[in-house]
Design a protein around this motif. Structure first.
Motif, PDB file in Angstrom:
ATOM      1  N   UNK A   1       0.855  -1.181   0.000  1.00 34.10           N
ATOM      2  CA  UNK A   1       0.000   0.000   0.000  1.00 34.10           C
ATOM      3  C   UNK A   1       0.895   1.236   0.000  1.00 34.10           C
ATOM      4  N   UNK A   2       0.479   2.269  -0.742  1.00 39.46           N
ATOM      5  CA  UNK A   2       1.319   3.473  -0.825  1.00 39.46           C
ATOM      6  C   UNK A   2       1.378   4.242   0.495  1.00 39.46           C
ATOM      7  N   UNK A   3       2.510   4.902   0.672  1.00 45.46           N
ATOM      8  CA  UNK A   3       2.709   5.785   1.824  1.00 45.46           C
ATOM      9  C   UNK A   3       2.447   7.205   1.353  1.00 45.46           C
ATOM     10  N   UNK A   4       1.582   7.891   2.093  1.00 41.06           N
ATOM     11  CA  UNK A   4       1.217   9.266   1.779  1.00 41.06           C
ATOM     12  C   UNK A   4       1.631  10.169   2.948  1.00 41.06           C
ATOM     13  N   UNK A   5       1.788  11.442   2.661  1.00 41.43           N
ATOM     14  CA  UNK A   5       2.088  12.413   3.706  1.00 41.43           C
ATOM     15  C   UNK A   5       0.803  12.709   4.481  1.00 41.43           C
ATOM     16  N   UNK A   6       0.892  12.665   5.800  1.00 43.96           N
ATOM     17  CA  UNK A   6      -0.262  12.938   6.650  1.00 43.96           C
ATOM     18  C   UNK A   6       0.172  13.575   7.943  1.00 43.96           C
ATOM     19  N   UNK A   7      -0.791  13.905   8.784  1.00 46.30           N
ATOM     20  CA  UNK A   7      -0.448  14.554  10.048  1.00 46.30           C
ATOM     21  C   UNK A   7      -0.180  13.556  11.166  1.00 46.30           C
ATOM     22  N   UNK A   8      -0.509  12.279  10.937  1.00 48.05           N
ATOM     23  CA  UNK A   8      -0.238  11.243  11.935  1.00 48.05           C
ATOM     24  C   UNK A   8       0.041   9.920  11.242  1.00 48.05           C
ATOM     25  N   UNK A   9       0.595   8.967  11.984  1.00 51.95           N
ATOM     26  CA  UNK A   9       0.863   7.635  11.448  1.00 51.95           C
ATOM     27  C   UNK A   9      -0.423   6.828  11.547  1.00 51.95           C
ATOM     28  N   UNK A  10      -0.933   6.406  10.392  1.00 51.24           N
ATOM     29  CA  UNK A  10      -2.157   5.607  10.386  1.00 51.24           C
ATOM     30  C   UNK A  10      -2.304   4.878   9.060  1.00 51.24           C
ATOM     31  N   UNK A  11      -3.281   3.974   9.010  1.00 47.02           N
ATOM     32  CA  UNK A  11      -3.652   3.282   7.779  1.00 47.02           C
ATOM     33  C   UNK A  11      -5.142   3.492   7.587  1.00 47.02           C
ATOM     34  N   UNK A  12      -5.500   4.094   6.468  1.00 40.31           N
ATOM     35  CA  UNK A  12      -6.919   4.266   6.146  1.00 40.31           C
ATOM     36  C   UNK A  12      -7.058   4.419   4.633  1.00 40.31           C
ATOM     37  N   UNK A  13      -8.217   3.996   4.147  1.00 42.81           N
ATOM     38  CA  UNK A  13      -8.526   4.113   2.720  1.00 42.81           C
ATOM     39  C   UNK A  13      -7.407   3.559   1.840  1.00 42.81           C
ATOM     40  N   UNK A  14      -6.886   2.388   2.240  1.00 42.72           N
ATOM     41  CA  UNK A  14      -5.839   1.683   1.478  1.00 42.72           C
ATOM     42  C   UNK A  14      -4.550   2.483   1.299  1.00 42.72           C
ATOM     43  N   UNK A  15      -4.251   3.324   2.270  1.00 41.98           N
ATOM     44  CA  UNK A  15      -3.004   4.084   2.277  1.00 41.98           C
ATOM     45  C   UNK A  15      -2.425   4.113   3.685  1.00 41.98           C
ATOM     46  N   UNK A  16      -1.101   4.100   3.750  1.00 47.55           N
ATOM     47  CA  UNK A  16      -0.420   4.392   5.001  1.00 47.55           C
ATOM     48  C   UNK A  16      -0.123   5.890   4.983  1.00 47.55           C
ATOM     49  N   UNK A  17      -0.306   6.531   6.112  1.00 43.86           N
ATOM     50  CA  UNK A  17      -0.008   7.955   6.227  1.00 43.86           C
ATOM     51  C   UNK A  17       1.075   8.151   7.275  1.00 43.86           C
ATOM     52  N   UNK A  18       2.044   9.003   6.948  1.00 44.45           N
ATOM     53  CA  UNK A  18       3.120   9.326   7.882  1.00 44.45           C
ATOM     54  C   UNK A  18       3.405  10.822   7.830  1.00 44.45           C
ATOM     55  N   UNK A  19       3.713  11.419   8.987  1.00 45.63           N
ATOM     56  CA  UNK A  19       4.122  12.828   8.977  1.00 45.63           C
ATOM     57  C   UNK A  19       5.589  12.944   8.547  1.00 45.63           C
ATOM     58  N   UNK A  20       5.969  14.109   8.147  1.00 46.36           N
ATOM     59  CA  UNK A  20       7.362  14.347   7.757  1.00 46.36           C
ATOM     60  C   UNK A  20       8.182  14.468   9.040  1.00 46.36           C
ATOM     61  N   UNK A  21       9.060  13.513   9.262  1.00 43.08           N
ATOM     62  CA  UNK A  21       9.932  13.523  10.442  1.00 43.08           C
ATOM     63  C   UNK A  21      11.079  12.555  10.227  1.00 43.08           C
ATOM     64  N   UNK A  22      12.072  12.650  11.066  1.00 41.51           N
ATOM     65  CA  UNK A  22      13.209  11.736  11.010  1.00 41.51           C
ATOM     66  C   UNK A  22      12.732  10.308  11.240  1.00 41.51           C
ATOM     67  N   UNK A  23      13.344   9.367  10.538  1.00 41.81           N
ATOM     68  CA  UNK A  23      12.909   7.976  10.661  1.00 41.81           C
ATOM     69  C   UNK A  23      13.077   7.460  12.081  1.00 41.81           C
ATOM     70  N   UNK A  24      14.076   7.915  12.794  1.00 38.35           N
ATOM     71  CA  UNK A  24      14.288   7.449  14.174  1.00 38.35           C
ATOM     72  C   UNK A  24      13.085   7.788  15.059  1.00 38.35           C
TER      73      UNK A  24
END
Length: 168
Positions: free
Chosen positions: A42-65
Motif C-alpha cells: 500500500x502506498x505511503x502518503x504524507x499525513x499529520x499522523x501515522x495511520x492506515x486508512x482508505x488503502x493508504x499508510x499515512x506518515x508525517x514528515x519527520x526523522x525515521x528514528x
C-alpha cells in the motif's frame, strides 16, 4: 597471538558490521514508498499522523528514528485488529481456549505457544498474506493439543488448513 592470527577475519567482520549499521541507519519510509499489509503493498502518503486508512499508510514528515516507533505501534494495532479475531474464530471452531493471546515484537518467530497455552504472535505477521496468518494461528492453536511437531500435530494442522505446506 590469537588476535594476530585472526586479524584478517576480525577486520572483515568489523567492516561488514559497519556496512550493515550504515544501511540500517539509511533505511527510511517516506511518501511515495510502499508498506506491506496482509501480503499487499500500500502506498505511503504524507499525513499529520501515522495511520492506515482508505488503502493508504499515512506518515508525517519527520526523522525515521522518531517515525519508526510509531510505525511499529501502528503495526501492533493492526495485528490486534486482524489476528485476535482470527484466533477467536479458529479457537471456537477447534473447541480451544488459549490462556492468553498477545502481540509481541519477536523477530525470528511469527508465533509461539507456551506450555500453559499462552499464545504470542509477532506484529510482523500482519505483513504476510491472510492465508499465511491463518496458518500461523492454526499452527499455534494446534500446539495447545500437541506441544510438539509430531505426525499427530501436522495431522491436526492439515485438518484445519489442508494447504498448510504452501502457507508455511
Amino acid at each position: 597471538q590469537f588476535l594476530r592470527e585472526k586479524q584478517g577475519w576480525i577486520r572483515q567482520h568489523v567492516y561488514q558490521m559497519s556496512q550493515w549499521m550504515e544501511q540500517k541507519q539509511q533505511f527510511s519510509i517516506q511518501p511515495g514508498d510502499n508498506m506491506l499489509l496482509l501480503g499487499k503493498e500500500y502506498p505511503v502518503q504524507l499525513g499529520d499522523q501515522v495511520c492506515f486508512r482508505e488503502n493508504n499508510f499515512y506518515v508525517p514528515k519527520m526523522e525515521f528514528s522518531a517515525l519508526q516507533p510509531r510505525l511499529i505501534q501502528l503495526y501492533r494495532e493492526l495485528a490486534q485488529q486482524i489476528i485476535l479475531p482470527r484466533v477467536e474464530w479458529y479457537a471456537k471452531k477447534m473447541g480451544l481456549s488459549p490462556t492468553s493471546v498477545k502481540i509481541s515484537s519477536a523477530k525470528k518467530r511469527w508465533g509461539s505457544c507456551s506450555g500453559t497455552n499462552r499464545i504470542n504472535f509477532s506484529w510482523r505477521l500482519v505483513m504476510a498474506p491472510l492465508s499465511a496468518v491463518d496458518y500461523v494461528v492454526v499452527h499455534e492453536l494446534c500446539h495447545m493439543i500437541e506441544h510438539n511437531h509430531s505426525a499427530n500435530f501436522w495431522k491436526l494442522v492439515s485438518q484445519i488448513v489442508p494447504d498448510y505446506s504452501e502457507q508455511k
